[in-house]
Design a protein around this motif. Structure first.
Motif, PDB file in Angstrom:
ATOM      1  N   UNK A 191      66.288  18.268-115.218  1.00 46.10           N
ATOM      2  CA  UNK A 191      66.271  17.292-116.309  1.00 46.10           C
ATOM      3  C   UNK A 191      64.862  17.079-116.838  1.00 46.10           C
ATOM      4  N   UNK A 192      63.864  17.222-115.976  1.00 45.58           N
ATOM      5  CA  UNK A 192      62.473  17.077-116.424  1.00 45.58           C
ATOM      6  C   UNK A 192      62.111  18.154-117.443  1.00 45.58           C
ATOM      7  N   UNK A 193      62.756  19.306-117.364  1.00 42.49           N
ATOM      8  CA  UNK A 193      62.489  20.389-118.296  1.00 42.49           C
ATOM      9  C   UNK A 193      63.403  20.341-119.513  1.00 42.49           C
ATOM     10  N   UNK A 194      64.605  19.806-119.339  1.00 42.44           N
ATOM     11  CA  UNK A 194      65.631  19.939-120.383  1.00 42.44           C
ATOM     12  C   UNK A 194      65.708  18.770-121.358  1.00 42.44           C
ATOM     13  N   UNK A 195      65.406  17.558-120.924  1.00 38.19           N
ATOM     14  CA  UNK A 195      65.663  16.392-121.790  1.00 38.19           C
ATOM     15  C   UNK A 195      64.380  15.702-122.246  1.00 38.19           C
ATOM     16  N   UNK A 196      63.254  16.389-122.145  1.00 41.56           N
ATOM     17  CA  UNK A 196      61.975  15.720-122.395  1.00 41.56           C
ATOM     18  C   UNK A 196      61.300  16.153-123.690  1.00 41.56           C
ATOM     19  N   UNK A 197      62.067  16.630-124.655  1.00 43.99           N
ATOM     20  CA  UNK A 197      61.451  17.049-125.916  1.00 43.99           C
ATOM     21  C   UNK A 197      61.042  15.864-126.777  1.00 43.99           C
ATOM     22  N   UNK A 198      61.691  14.695-126.578  1.00 43.21           N
ATOM     23  CA  UNK A 198      61.362  13.480-127.320  1.00 43.21           C
ATOM     24  C   UNK A 198      61.351  12.283-126.385  1.00 43.21           C
ATOM     25  N   UNK A 199      60.560  11.276-126.723  1.00 41.19           N
ATOM     26  CA  UNK A 199      60.397  10.125-125.862  1.00 41.19           C
ATOM     27  C   UNK A 199      61.658   9.262-125.768  1.00 41.19           C
ATOM     28  N   UNK A 200      62.340   9.051-126.902  1.00 39.58           N
ATOM     29  CA  UNK A 200      63.460   8.111-126.888  1.00 39.58           C
ATOM     30  C   UNK A 200      64.598   8.549-125.968  1.00 39.58           C
ATOM     31  N   UNK A 201      65.142   9.764-126.126  1.00 33.65           N
ATOM     32  CA  UNK A 201      66.194  10.176-125.187  1.00 33.65           C
ATOM     33  C   UNK A 201      65.713  10.274-123.747  1.00 33.65           C
ATOM     34  N   UNK A 202      64.434  10.620-123.569  1.00 31.87           N
ATOM     35  CA  UNK A 202      63.879  10.678-122.215  1.00 31.87           C
ATOM     36  C   UNK A 202      63.852   9.290-121.584  1.00 31.87           C
ATOM     37  N   UNK A 203      63.517   8.283-122.373  1.00 27.93           N
ATOM     38  CA  UNK A 203      63.519   6.904-121.875  1.00 27.93           C
ATOM     39  C   UNK A 203      64.917   6.484-121.437  1.00 27.93           C
ATOM     40  N   UNK A 204      65.909   6.828-122.232  1.00 26.96           N
ATOM     41  CA  UNK A 204      67.299   6.504-121.886  1.00 26.96           C
ATOM     42  C   UNK A 204      67.716   7.217-120.605  1.00 26.96           C
ATOM     43  N   UNK A 205      67.330   8.487-120.480  1.00 29.46           N
ATOM     44  CA  UNK A 205      67.648   9.251-119.277  1.00 29.46           C
ATOM     45  C   UNK A 205      66.977   8.630-118.056  1.00 29.46           C
ATOM     46  N   UNK A 206      65.721   8.222-118.203  1.00 27.18           N
ATOM     47  CA  UNK A 206      64.998   7.604-117.094  1.00 27.18           C
ATOM     48  C   UNK A 206      65.676   6.313-116.659  1.00 27.18           C
ATOM     49  N   UNK A 207      66.081   5.494-117.624  1.00 24.59           N
ATOM     50  CA  UNK A 207      66.765   4.238-117.311  1.00 24.59           C
ATOM     51  C   UNK A 207      68.088   4.497-116.609  1.00 24.59           C
ATOM     52  N   UNK A 208      68.810   5.519-117.056  1.00 29.41           N
ATOM     53  CA  UNK A 208      70.106   5.853-116.451  1.00 29.41           C
ATOM     54  C   UNK A 208      69.930   6.252-114.990  1.00 29.41           C
ATOM     55  N   UNK A 209      68.923   7.070-114.717  1.00 29.32           N
ATOM     56  CA  UNK A 209      68.689   7.512-113.336  1.00 29.32           C
ATOM     57  C   UNK A 209      68.280   6.335-112.457  1.00 29.32           C
ATOM     58  N   UNK A 210      67.414   5.458-112.966  1.00 28.57           N
ATOM     59  CA  UNK A 210      67.001   4.285-112.187  1.00 28.57           C
ATOM     60  C   UNK A 210      68.210   3.429-111.828  1.00 28.57           C
TER      61      UNK A 210
END
Length: 225
Positions: A49-68
Motif C-alpha cells: 500500500x505504501x507503493x500503490x496508494x501514495x500518488x496523492x496526499x488526500x487518498x493517502x490520508x484516508x488510507x492511513x486513517x482507515x489502517x489506524x
C-alpha cells in the motif's frame, strides 16, 4: 498535622493511577513504532500500500486513517476476547474480526467519500491481509490487556501512517507540483517548474521509500540482524 499528611497521601494515591496509565513502558508502545521499530522502515511490513496508494496526499490520508482505525479496534477486540478464543482457531477469529472492521470502513468510505473509495479500490479490502494488522494481533493483543493493546495499535497505526504520508508528500509535490491539490510551485512563482513523471509511478514511490528507510535507519543506527 495528621490532616495534612492524610491529604498528601490522598494526592499521591490519585497520582499513581495516572502515572501508571502513562508509564514509560506504555509511552514506548506508541513512540517505538514511530521510529526505532517502525512497521514499514524497520519491520518492512505494509509495503504494497505504501507503493500503490501514495500518488496523492488526500487518498493517502484516508488510507492511513482507515489502517489506524482497523489496527486499534482489532487490537482492542482481540485483547478483550483473548481468554476465550481457542488457540487452534485464533487465526480464523482474528481474520473474521479484521474482515468485519475492514468491511465497515469500506462501507463508510463508499457512503461518505465515494470518489476516494473508488480511487483506493481494492487496497482498502487488502487491509485484511496487511501484515501490520495481523502481526500486532498475534504478537501483542493475544497476550496483553485492552488498554495496552489500544496503545500498541495507535503506535503501529501512526508509524505506518507517517511513512506513507511522507511518501505521498514527495510524490504529489514533484509529480504534480501540488499538495492536497494546492499548486505549490505556482504559488511561489515557479510556474515553469517541471513535473517529474517518474513520481506518479510505483517506481517513484519505491525510490522515495528507499530513501526514507536509508535516512531513518542511518539516524537510529539500525543494523540488520
Amino acid at each position: 498535622m495528621s490532616a495534612q499528611v492524610s491529604e498528601t497521601q490522598d494526592i499521591q494515591v490519585a497520582k499513581k493511577p495516572a502515572e501508571e496509565l502513562f508509564s514509560k513502558r506504555r509511552r514506548k508502545l506508541i513512540s517505538d513504532p514511530l521510529n526505532d521499530d517502525n512497521p514499514i522502515t524497520v519491520q518492512v511490513l505494509g509495503i504494497c500500500s505504501a507503493l500503490a496508494v501514495t500518488s496523492q496526499m488526500y487518498p493517502t490520508t484516508i488510507m492511513a486513517m482507515a489502517v489506524v482505525v482497523v489496527v486499534v479496534m482489532s487490537n482492542l477486540t482481540i485483547s478483550a476476547m483473548r481468554n476465550i478464543i481457542p488457540n487452534r482457531i485464533r487465526i480464523i477469529v482474528q481474520l473474521a474480526i479484521v474482515a468485519s472492521l475492514v468491511i465497515l470502513v469500506d462501507q463508510v468510505l463508499k457512503a461518505y467519500a465515494y470518489d476516494v473509495s473508488r480511487e483506493l479500490s481494492v487496497f482498502v479490502g487488502l487491509i485484511i491481509t496487511n501484515c501490520i494488522v495481523m502481526g500486532r494481533l498475534e504478537a501483542f493483543a493475544m497476550g496483553n490487556k485492552p488498554y495496552d493493546s489500544i496503545l500498541d495499535g495507535l503506535g503501529s497505526g501512526f508509524g505506518y501512517a507517517w511513512i506513507i504520508l511522507a511518501v505521498a508528500f514527495f510524490r504529489e509535490l514533484f509529480g504534480a507540483g501540488a499538495i492536497y491539490g494546492f499548486e505549490v510551485f505556482n504559488a511561489i512563482g515557479l510556474e515553469n517548474f517541471p513535473n517529474n513523471g517518474l513520481m506518479v509511478t510505483p517506481v517513484g514511490a519505491f525510490l522515495i521509500l528507499g530513501l526514507i528507510i536509508w535516512v531513518q535507519r542511518s539516524k537510529t543506527g539500525y543494523v540488520e540482524k
